[in-house]
Every structure is written in structure tokens, then in C-alpha cells.
Design a protein around this motif. Structure first.
Motif, mmCIF file in Angstrom:
data_model
loop_
_atom_site.group_PDB
_atom_site.id
_atom_site.type_symbol
_atom_site.label_atom_id
_atom_site.label_comp_id
_atom_site.label_asym_id
_atom_site.label_seq_id
_atom_site.Cartn_x
_atom_site.Cartn_y
_atom_site.Cartn_z
ATOM 1 N N TYR A 165 45.037 40.916 52.726
ATOM 2 C CA TYR A 165 44.363 40.886 51.438
ATOM 3 C C TYR A 165 43.167 39.957 51.577
ATOM 4 O O TYR A 165 43.317 38.730 51.594
ATOM 5 C CB TYR A 165 45.295 40.403 50.330
ATOM 6 C CG TYR A 165 44.724 40.671 48.949
ATOM 7 C CD1 TYR A 165 45.151 41.756 48.199
ATOM 8 C CD2 TYR A 165 43.741 39.831 48.411
ATOM 9 C CE1 TYR A 165 44.610 42.009 46.950
ATOM 10 C CE2 TYR A 165 43.195 40.082 47.166
ATOM 11 C CZ TYR A 165 43.634 41.172 46.439
ATOM 12 O OH TYR A 165 43.086 41.426 45.199
ATOM 13 N N ILE A 171 39.985 38.575 49.929
ATOM 14 C CA ILE A 171 39.490 38.448 48.556
ATOM 15 C C ILE A 171 38.045 38.916 48.422
ATOM 16 O O ILE A 171 37.677 39.572 47.433
ATOM 17 C CB ILE A 171 39.653 36.998 48.078
ATOM 18 C CG1 ILE A 171 41.149 36.666 47.987
ATOM 19 C CG2 ILE A 171 38.977 36.785 46.723
ATOM 20 C CD1 ILE A 171 41.449 35.215 47.671
ATOM 21 N N PRO A 202 40.216 34.290 52.036
ATOM 22 C CA PRO A 202 39.030 34.383 51.178
ATOM 23 C C PRO A 202 37.997 35.373 51.708
ATOM 24 O O PRO A 202 37.306 36.031 50.936
ATOM 25 C CB PRO A 202 38.473 32.954 51.179
ATOM 26 C CG PRO A 202 39.637 32.087 51.553
ATOM 27 C CD PRO A 202 40.453 32.915 52.502
ATOM 28 N N LYS A 217 38.476 40.117 43.985
ATOM 29 C CA LYS A 217 39.363 39.360 43.108
ATOM 30 C C LYS A 217 40.557 38.865 43.923
ATOM 31 O O LYS A 217 40.922 39.490 44.920
ATOM 32 C CB LYS A 217 39.882 40.229 41.956
ATOM 33 C CG LYS A 217 40.679 41.441 42.434
ATOM 34 C CD LYS A 217 41.088 42.362 41.294
ATOM 35 C CE LYS A 217 42.206 41.799 40.461
ATOM 36 N NZ LYS A 217 43.509 41.802 41.179
ATOM 37 N N PRO A 218 41.158 37.751 43.537
ATOM 38 C CA PRO A 218 42.369 37.313 44.213
ATOM 39 C C PRO A 218 43.562 38.156 43.784
ATOM 40 O O PRO A 218 43.468 38.904 42.792
ATOM 41 C CB PRO A 218 42.526 35.866 43.743
ATOM 42 C CG PRO A 218 41.859 35.840 42.413
ATOM 43 C CD PRO A 218 40.717 36.809 42.495
ATOM 44 N N LEU A 248 43.114 29.489 45.791
ATOM 45 C CA LEU A 248 42.698 30.887 45.897
ATOM 46 C C LEU A 248 42.580 31.555 44.529
ATOM 47 O O LEU A 248 42.182 32.712 44.444
ATOM 48 C CB LEU A 248 43.699 31.669 46.767
ATOM 49 C CG LEU A 248 43.722 31.313 48.254
ATOM 50 C CD1 LEU A 248 44.895 32.006 48.943
ATOM 51 C CD2 LEU A 248 42.405 31.685 48.931
ATOM 52 N N ILE A 284 46.659 36.400 53.224
ATOM 53 C CA ILE A 284 45.638 36.347 52.179
ATOM 54 C C ILE A 284 44.513 35.480 52.716
ATOM 55 O O ILE A 284 44.748 34.353 53.167
ATOM 56 C CB ILE A 284 46.172 35.725 50.881
ATOM 57 C CG1 ILE A 284 47.404 36.475 50.379
ATOM 58 C CG2 ILE A 284 45.077 35.736 49.804
ATOM 59 C CD1 ILE A 284 48.061 35.803 49.176
ATOM 60 N N GLN A 286 38.076 42.660 48.161
ATOM 61 C CA GLN A 286 38.679 43.195 46.943
ATOM 62 C C GLN A 286 37.935 42.777 45.687
ATOM 63 O O GLN A 286 38.091 43.391 44.627
ATOM 64 C CB GLN A 286 40.149 42.749 46.855
ATOM 65 C CG GLN A 286 41.031 43.230 47.990
ATOM 66 C CD GLN A 286 41.221 44.735 47.994
ATOM 67 O OE1 GLN A 286 40.937 45.425 47.007
ATOM 68 N NE2 GLN A 286 41.697 45.269 49.111
#
Length: 239
Positions: free
Chosen positions: A96, A98, A65, A103-104, A131, A63, A101
Motif C-alpha cells: 500500500y 500512499i 508513504p 490517501k492513507p 501515516l 505500508i 493511492q
């Protein structure tokens, strides 16, 4: 010239960074496989939550940012769930991200292991709150590494607040996830996911297999009854 084994120019930006896979776990740390993969839990969750085109159920992926080539401090939870996501962007980045996307993730869970147990309840908890991940859950088969068997946090005003965990019976602990609308349960060292609407565990492979077997049994009984009726009719007509 483009052939079956070449990629047409401009079909993918060569500057797009793809995250590496996280480091391999040590054999003693493969608890996530036992509780999420070997028993099909991750697949059962995806089927229950629905909308597979926009719902992400995954694990062991970074994950971040934003796009970066520096993996320092990045986390890769055992289970990550996110709704209304761009699955193609996730696959393209192998992470992933952020900023991609918008959004977290909505939910992450860590399974306790000897080498990560302490970090799960300290540094990771802070990192996931930073996050802005809505819910962070922890499951410990023995209670040895997290100092508790089941725990969850929900983000409130930028800070994690503990989710209530209740004891249903000896050896059974349960907490409610608002994000998933499911109860997470620690039952004699096994991780379970229960639907509040039915009080039952979400559908599993065993449930499907038993359902098919029951349907086949009912069909066989019905066929036998039809044959018996047909035989009785033949005997009556013979008389």
C-alpha cells in the motif's frame, strides 16, 4: 515477437519497484492467521463492506508513504482496510503506497503476539498516526501482550485518541469503528464484527451454510406437501 509466455514491450514499466513480502512470522506469532484467516474473518469483512472493485481488505503487506527500496521502519499490519483504492496499483507494488493511492489506509488492526505485543502499543501506534491512518485497533486474545484485550484509536487533529471500549457482559468487550460502521468485539478470546443495524454478527460461512440447509429443508417439505395434495386429488377422482 510476442508469444503467450512473453510480455509485450512497454506493457509494464521495468523501473516500477515491487515491494518484497514481509518476513515470515514465527510459529508462535501466527495469531493473526487464527483470528483473521482460518475463521474467514477477512473474507466476511470484504463481503460485508461491499464494492470489491475498490475496497481493499488485506494484511501482511507493507505500508509506505512513497515507492522505496528501503524497508527500514515500514509496517505491515495484520489487517488493512481501505476504501476507494486502486487495486491494480496495490497489486503492482505488492504494497500500500500512499503516494500512489492518494490517501492513507482507513483502518489497520494488529493481533497481539509474543514478539510484537509491546511494539503494537508503542512504535506502531506512533507510526500509524504519522501515516494519518484514521483508525488503529488492537486485539489480544489473552490481554497478556497488549495489557488490554481490545483497544482502538481514532485520528483527531493528527493525534490518536482512544475509542471507548465498553463491557457488555462478563467476557465480552466492544468498541465502535466509525470507519467501518461496525462494532469490534472481544468475546471470550474470539474477535467478532457486529452490524449496528441488526445487532448481529456479519454474515459468515456458517450462516450461509445453515441458510442453504434451511432452504433445502423448506423445499423438501413443500415438495412433500405437493405430492400429498396430488395423492389426495387422485383418491378423490377415483371415488
Amino acid at each position: 515477437m510476442t508469444t503467450a509466455n512473453t510480455v509485450a514491450a512497454g506493457s509494464q514499466s521495468p523501473s516500477h519497484f515491487q515491494f518484497p513480502y514481509p518476513p515470515e512470522r514465527k510459529p508462535e506469532d501466527m495469531t493473526s492467521f487464527k483470528h483473521l484467516t482460518a475463521n474467514g474473518n477477512a473474507h466476511h469483512l470484504l463481503q460485508h463492506l461491499g464494492n470489491p472493485a475498490t475496497t481493499l481488505v488485506t494484511g501482511e503487506r507493507y505500508i509506505s508513504p512513497a515507492p522505496t527500496q528501503d524497508m527500514t521502519g515500514l509496517r505491515y499490519p495484520d489487517l488493512l482496510i481501505a476504501f476507494d483504492v486502486d487495486l491494480a496499483a496495490f497489486e503492482r507494488s505488492n504494497a500500500y503506497v500512499i503516494s500512489e493511492q492518494g490517501k492513507p489506509p482507513d483502518f489497520v488492526l494488529e493481533i497481539a503476539s509474543p514478539s510484537t505485543g509491546r511494539e503494537d502499543i508503542t512504535a506502531k501506534r506512533r507510526a500509524y498516526a504519522d501515516l494519518e491512518i484514521v483508525e488503529y485497533w488492537r486485539f489480544d486474545e489473552t490481554g497478556r501482550y497488549h495489557r488490554t484485550r481490545l483497544a482502538g484509536d481514532r485520528l483527531v487533529d493528527g493525534r490518536y485518541e482512544p475509542i471507548e471500549i465498553i463491557q457488555l457482559a462478563d467476557g465480552i468487550l466492544q468498541g465502535y469503528s466509525e470507519v467501518l460502521n461496525l462494532y469490534l468485539r472481544w468475546e471470550h478470546g474470539v474477535l467478532g464484527w457486529y452490524d449496528p443495524a441488526t445487532g448481529q454478527h456479519i454474515v459468515t460461512y456458517d450462516d450461509l451454510r445453515l441458510g442453504i440447509a434451511d432452504a433445502e429443508t423448506r423445499a423438501a417439505i413443500a415438495e412433500a406437501q405437493v405430492r400429498e395434495l396430488q395423492e389426495q386429488l387422485r383418491r378423490l377422482r377415483g371415488n
